[in-house]
Design a protein around this motif. Structure first.
Motif, short mmCIF file in Angstrom:
data_model
loop_
_atom_site.label_atom_id
_atom_site.label_comp_id
_atom_site.label_asym_id
_atom_site.label_seq_id
_atom_site.Cartn_x
_atom_site.Cartn_y
_atom_site.Cartn_z
N THR A 39 21.39 -40.13 -49.59
CA THR A 39 21.75 -40.67 -48.97
C THR A 39 22.17 -42.14 -50.62
OG1 THR A 39 21.08 -40.26 -47.33
CG2 THR A 39 21.93 -42.92 -47.83
N ASN A 40 21.51 -41.79 -51.67
CA ASN A 40 21.45 -42.89 -52.90
C ASN A 40 22.19 -42.27 -54.18
OD1 ASN A 40 20.99 -46.19 -51.27
ND2 ASN A 40 18.88 -44.18 -51.53
N LEU A 41 22.67 -40.86 -53.92
CA LEU A 41 22.80 -40.36 -55.09
C LEU A 41 24.29 -39.95 -54.74
CD1 LEU A 41 19.94 -37.45 -54.77
CD2 LEU A 41 19.90 -39.69 -56.29
N ASP A 42 24.80 -39.99 -56.18
CA ASP A 42 26.32 -39.52 -56.18
C ASP A 42 26.17 -38.15 -55.91
OD1 ASP A 42 26.49 -38.11 -59.01
OD2 ASP A 42 25.93 -39.91 -59.91
N VAL A 43 28.13 -37.82 -55.33
CA VAL A 43 27.98 -36.20 -55.26
C VAL A 43 27.71 -35.54 -56.43
CG1 VAL A 43 30.24 -34.46 -54.33
CG2 VAL A 43 30.15 -37.14 -54.16
N THR A 44 27.51 -35.29 -57.45
CA THR A 44 27.34 -34.58 -58.24
C THR A 44 25.78 -34.18 -58.12
OG1 THR A 44 29.54 -35.43 -59.97
CG2 THR A 44 27.96 -33.74 -60.60
N VAL A 45 25.41 -35.81 -58.02
CA VAL A 45 23.79 -35.07 -57.96
C VAL A 45 23.88 -34.64 -56.98
CG1 VAL A 45 20.97 -36.52 -58.45
CG2 VAL A 45 23.55 -36.78 -60.03
N GLN A 46 23.97 -34.90 -55.80
CA GLN A 46 23.86 -34.19 -53.73
C GLN A 46 23.97 -32.36 -54.52
OE1 GLN A 46 26.77 -36.05 -50.68
NE2 GLN A 46 25.66 -37.61 -51.64
N ALA A 47 24.67 -32.48 -55.05
CA ALA A 47 24.99 -31.43 -55.31
C ALA A 47 24.07 -30.64 -55.92
CB ALA A 47 26.00 -30.50 -55.53
N GLN A 48 23.29 -30.94 -56.85
CA GLN A 48 22.65 -30.69 -57.70
C GLN A 48 21.11 -30.80 -57.39
OE1 GLN A 48 22.93 -33.57 -61.05
NE2 GLN A 48 23.95 -31.88 -62.19
N ILE A 49 20.54 -31.51 -56.32
CA ILE A 49 19.31 -31.44 -55.65
C ILE A 49 19.74 -30.41 -54.10
CG2 ILE A 49 18.26 -33.53 -54.17
CD1 ILE A 49 17.89 -34.08 -56.76
N LEU A 50 20.72 -31.05 -53.70
CA LEU A 50 20.57 -29.60 -52.74
C LEU A 50 20.36 -27.80 -53.08
CD1 LEU A 50 23.04 -31.27 -50.70
CD2 LEU A 50 20.86 -30.81 -49.70
N ASP A 51 20.89 -28.08 -54.42
CA ASP A 51 20.91 -26.23 -54.90
C ASP A 51 19.43 -26.43 -55.64
OD1 ASP A 51 23.18 -25.87 -54.97
OD2 ASP A 51 23.48 -26.43 -56.85
N ILE A 52 18.56 -28.47 -56.18
CA ILE A 52 17.25 -27.18 -55.99
C ILE A 52 16.22 -27.17 -54.79
CG2 ILE A 52 15.37 -29.43 -56.88
CD1 ILE A 52 17.55 -30.75 -58.95
N PHE A 53 16.73 -27.92 -53.99
CA PHE A 53 15.95 -27.64 -52.32
C PHE A 53 16.05 -26.51 -51.69
CE2 PHE A 53 16.88 -32.67 -49.82
CZ PHE A 53 14.53 -32.15 -50.60
N LYS A 54 17.15 -25.67 -52.18
CA LYS A 54 17.46 -24.15 -52.07
C LYS A 54 16.45 -23.54 -52.92
CE LYS A 54 20.18 -22.65 -49.62
NZ LYS A 54 20.33 -21.66 -48.80
N GLN A 55 16.30 -23.59 -54.49
CA GLN A 55 16.04 -22.75 -55.26
C GLN A 55 14.48 -22.88 -54.88
OE1 GLN A 55 16.26 -24.60 -59.21
NE2 GLN A 55 14.19 -23.39 -60.29
N ILE A 56 13.11 -24.28 -54.53
CA ILE A 56 12.33 -24.66 -54.47
C ILE A 56 11.70 -24.17 -53.07
CG2 ILE A 56 10.02 -26.04 -54.09
CD1 ILE A 56 11.87 -28.10 -55.76
#
Length: 329
Positions: free
Chosen positions: A190-207
């Motif tokens: 919610t509090n992240l910009d669009v670019t970082v949103q995608a990066q965090i969700l990629d990290i979720f997938k990876q972890i």
């Protein structure tokens, strides 16, 4: 319990007793989450997504009350338990350890009197014996993974010294530090910009893949769902109205609510001259409509919709819908 599942929620009922009346927040909700699956609950604000996931570990405070149902969970050791029946002591062993949460508001999740280091130490030492050096090493490693700049410095910072986006990433890191079997993420970007949103969700997938973890994602963002989620359930007015694999839901939406919801949001792959808002209003859950709760807004409503509640039925493999349009005549 199916051996492929890490969680099975059956006939969950949650009520809130307010001065205005009894709020039927969650009514007869059932779903399952598989091992190493990215699962989502989607729907309009107030449909019961957050209440449902908080009820999993009994994080429902007065005036709320869990009236019934089962929440079967497969622990790290393979033992299956009903989270609604175990003691509070046993539940504390699971919260933050085997089942972790990322709440929507990171400010309320972090104590302003303690620095990030203290939060990590408390989270780990509540469940395991560990020295503080090993906690620091693992914490900084996770902070790096969620893209916190200068993680060694931020590890010693207080919440007020961090931006909103950094606080959210610290909360995500805290949820991951104990290697949970199930992560429940309530609007985690919610509090992240669009670019970082995608990066965090990629990290979720990876972890998730690295640690064989399952994730329940609560979101309004159907774009995120289409990109990352394996399977989802659509909620409306405290009930699940459709469940299926992501490609099934987007390629063949069955419930009129979902069909209209998809028409009300922009689709970059289609040229749409005008978006179509869903007419009417979400019903009050103090006095919800009889029968199907969507029928006052549904263009296909029949007389039976106003009298009898539809049950989830399987239309194709793993694709379920609760709608009288699909009942066999």
């Amino acid at each position: 319990m199916n051996e492929d599942n890490v969680l099975e929620v059956k006939n969950l009922e949650v009520r809130f007793y307010t001065y205005a009346g009894e709020v039927q927040a969650v009514s007869n909700v059932s779903f399952n989450v598989k091992e190493n699956e990215f699962y989502a609950l989607v729907g309009e604000t107030g449909c019961g997504k957050t209440v449902t996931t908080r009820a999993i570990t009994r994080l429902i405070n007065p005036p709320g009350k869990i009236l019934g149902g089962e929440v079967l969970f497969k622990r790290k050791d393979g033992k299956i338990i009903d989270l609604l029946k175990i003691s509070e002591k046993e539940l504390r062993e699971i919260r933050g350890n085997e089942i972790s949460y990322v709440f929507q508001d990171p400010t309320s999740a972090l104590d302003p009197l303690y620095n990030v280091k203290s939060h990590f130490e408390e989270t780990v030492l509540a469940h395991y014996e560990a020295n503080k050096k090993s906690i620091e090493k693992e914490a900084i490693n996770i902070l790096k993974k969620v893209l916190i700049p200068s993680p060694e410095m931020r590890y010693k910072s207080f919440p007020h010294e961090l931006s909103g986006g950094m606080r959210q990433r610290v909360v995500i890191s805290l949820a991951l530090i104990n290697n949970p079997k199930l992560l429940i993420a309530d609007e985690p970007t919610t509090n992240l910009d669009v670019t970082v949103q995608a990066q965090i969700l990629d990290i979720f997938k990876q972890i998730m893949d690295e640690r064989k973890m399952s994730i329940i994602l609560i979101t309004h963002n159907l774009g995120i769902v289409a990109e990352y989620v394996d399977r989802l359930s659509v909620m409306y007015a405290g009930k699940i109205v459709e469940t299926g694999k992501t490609e099934q839901i987007f390629n063949n939406p069955l419930h009129p609510y979902l069909q209209m919801l998809l028409k009300s949001i922009p689709n970059p792959l289609k040229k749409i001259e005008k978006l179509e808002p869903i007419p009417g209003f979400v019903p009050s859950l103090i006095n919800p409509p009889k029968g199907c709760r969507f029928h006052p807004r549904c263009p296909f409503a029949m007389s039976i919709c106003k009298e009898k509640e539809p049950q989830l039925i399987e239309i194709e493999k793993d694709h379920y819908v609760a709608c009288w349009l699909y009942e066999k005549k």
